[in-house]
Scaffold this motif. Structure first.
Motif, PDB file in Angstrom:
ATOM      1  N   ASP A   1       0.828  -1.215   0.000  1.00  0.00           N
ATOM      2  CA  ASP A   1       0.000   0.000   0.000  1.00  0.00           C
ATOM      3  C   ASP A   1       0.857   1.258   0.000  1.00  0.00           C
ATOM      4  OD1 ASP A   1      -2.372  -1.428   0.003  1.00  0.00           O
ATOM      5  OD2 ASP A   1      -2.669  -1.263   2.178  1.00  0.00           O
ATOM      6  N   GLY A   2       2.003   1.215   0.684  1.00  0.00           N
ATOM      7  CA  GLY A   2       2.831   2.392   0.836  1.00  0.00           C
ATOM      8  C   GLY A   2       3.828   2.633  -0.282  1.00  0.00           C
ATOM      9  N   MET A   3       3.928   1.724  -1.218  1.00  0.00           N
ATOM     10  CA  MET A   3       4.931   1.872  -2.271  1.00  0.00           C
ATOM     11  C   MET A   3       4.418   2.752  -3.400  1.00  0.00           C
ATOM     12  SD  MET A   3       7.105  -1.033  -4.147  1.00  0.00           S
ATOM     13  CE  MET A   3       8.720  -0.583  -4.703  1.00  0.00           C
ATOM     14  N   ASP A   4       5.188   3.797  -3.707  1.00  0.00           N
ATOM     15  CA  ASP A   4       4.841   4.661  -4.831  1.00  0.00           C
ATOM     16  C   ASP A   4       4.893   3.849  -6.112  1.00  0.00           C
ATOM     17  OD1 ASP A   4       4.501   6.899  -3.287  1.00  0.00           O
ATOM     18  OD2 ASP A   4       6.540   7.627  -3.579  1.00  0.00           O
ATOM     19  N   GLY A   5       3.887   4.014  -6.949  1.00  0.00           N
ATOM     20  CA  GLY A   5       3.865   3.318  -8.226  1.00  0.00           C
ATOM     21  C   GLY A   5       2.951   2.113  -8.244  1.00  0.00           C
ATOM     22  N   ILE A   6       2.468   1.692  -7.071  1.00  0.00           N
ATOM     23  CA  ILE A   6       1.489   0.602  -7.043  1.00  0.00           C
ATOM     24  C   ILE A   6       0.111   1.229  -6.918  1.00  0.00           C
ATOM     25  CG2 ILE A   6       0.588  -1.367  -5.752  1.00  0.00           C
ATOM     26  CD1 ILE A   6       3.424  -2.107  -5.007  1.00  0.00           C
ATOM     27  N   CYS A   7      -0.707   1.018  -7.955  1.00  0.00           N
ATOM     28  CA  CYS A   7      -2.054   1.605  -7.980  1.00  0.00           C
ATOM     29  C   CYS A   7      -3.054   0.729  -7.227  1.00  0.00           C
ATOM     30  CB  CYS A   7      -2.535   1.748  -9.424  1.00  0.00           C
ATOM     31  SG  CYS A   7      -1.417   2.679 -10.452  1.00  0.00           S
ATOM     32  N   GLU A   8      -2.914  -0.570  -7.411  1.00  0.00           N
ATOM     33  CA  GLU A   8      -3.885  -1.509  -6.870  1.00  0.00           C
ATOM     34  C   GLU A   8      -3.224  -2.875  -6.827  1.00  0.00           C
ATOM     35  OE1 GLU A   8      -7.913  -3.405  -8.714  1.00  0.00           O
ATOM     36  OE2 GLU A   8      -7.577  -1.290  -9.097  1.00  0.00           O
ATOM     37  N   TRP A   9      -3.611  -3.707  -5.868  1.00  0.00           N
ATOM     38  CA  TRP A   9      -3.086  -5.066  -5.799  1.00  0.00           C
ATOM     39  C   TRP A   9      -4.069  -5.963  -5.078  1.00  0.00           C
ATOM     40  CZ3 TRP A   9      -2.262  -7.426  -1.091  1.00  0.00           C
ATOM     41  CH2 TRP A   9      -2.269  -6.579   0.026  1.00  0.00           C
ATOM     42  N   ASN A  10      -3.973  -7.267  -5.338  1.00  0.00           N
ATOM     43  CA  ASN A  10      -4.754  -8.240  -4.590  1.00  0.00           C
ATOM     44  C   ASN A  10      -4.107  -9.609  -4.704  1.00  0.00           C
ATOM     45  OD1 ASN A  10      -5.516  -8.856  -7.223  1.00  0.00           O
ATOM     46  ND2 ASN A  10      -7.544  -9.497  -6.609  1.00  0.00           N
ATOM     47  N   VAL A  11      -4.446 -10.491  -3.778  1.00  0.00           N
ATOM     48  CA  VAL A  11      -3.933 -11.857  -3.774  1.00  0.00           C
ATOM     49  C   VAL A  11      -5.122 -12.800  -3.840  1.00  0.00           C
ATOM     50  CG1 VAL A  11      -2.598 -13.597  -2.529  1.00  0.00           C
ATOM     51  CG2 VAL A  11      -1.972 -11.184  -2.332  1.00  0.00           C
ATOM     52  N   ASP A  12      -5.075 -13.725  -4.787  1.00  0.00           N
ATOM     53  CA  ASP A  12      -6.116 -14.743  -4.920  1.00  0.00           C
ATOM     54  C   ASP A  12      -5.685 -15.960  -4.102  1.00  0.00           C
ATOM     55  OD1 ASP A  12      -8.034 -16.559  -5.600  1.00  0.00           O
ATOM     56  OD2 ASP A  12      -7.705 -16.462  -7.766  1.00  0.00           O
ATOM     57  N   THR A  13      -6.061 -15.982  -2.826  1.00  0.00           N
ATOM     58  CA  THR A  13      -5.646 -17.080  -1.953  1.00  0.00           C
ATOM     59  C   THR A  13      -6.413 -18.368  -2.252  1.00  0.00           C
ATOM     60  OG1 THR A  13      -7.154 -16.312  -0.225  1.00  0.00           O
ATOM     61  CG2 THR A  13      -4.850 -15.610  -0.057  1.00  0.00           C
TER      62      THR A  13
END
Length: 73
Positions: A26-38
């Protein structure tokens, strides 16, 4: 800058694992969105990135004690 969707095979098995990496992602510049398919056997981490390299994301995951490798379906 062009937005890219990157995918990684991980060992983030549950919500607890995901929570350990969430602040860093969440805190990294350049990451707009992320998710993990567990629910996927390969525990796929999908990252929408603007300027963040695959190596940088893998390094974040590894620093938290998990594995990540570039994934292609």
């Amino acid at each position: 800058m062009e937005s890219k969707e990157l995918q990684f095979k991980t060992n983030l098995n549950c919500g607890g694992c995901v929570s350990k990496v969430s602040a860093d992602l969440d805190g990294m510049d350049g990451i707009c969105e992320w998710n993990v398919d567990t629910s996927n056997a390969d525990k796929i981490l999908t990252v929408k990135s603007e300027g963040v390299s695959e190596e940088e994301i893998i390094e974040i995951i590894k620093k938290k004690g998990f594995n990540a490798a570039t994934y292609s379906a």
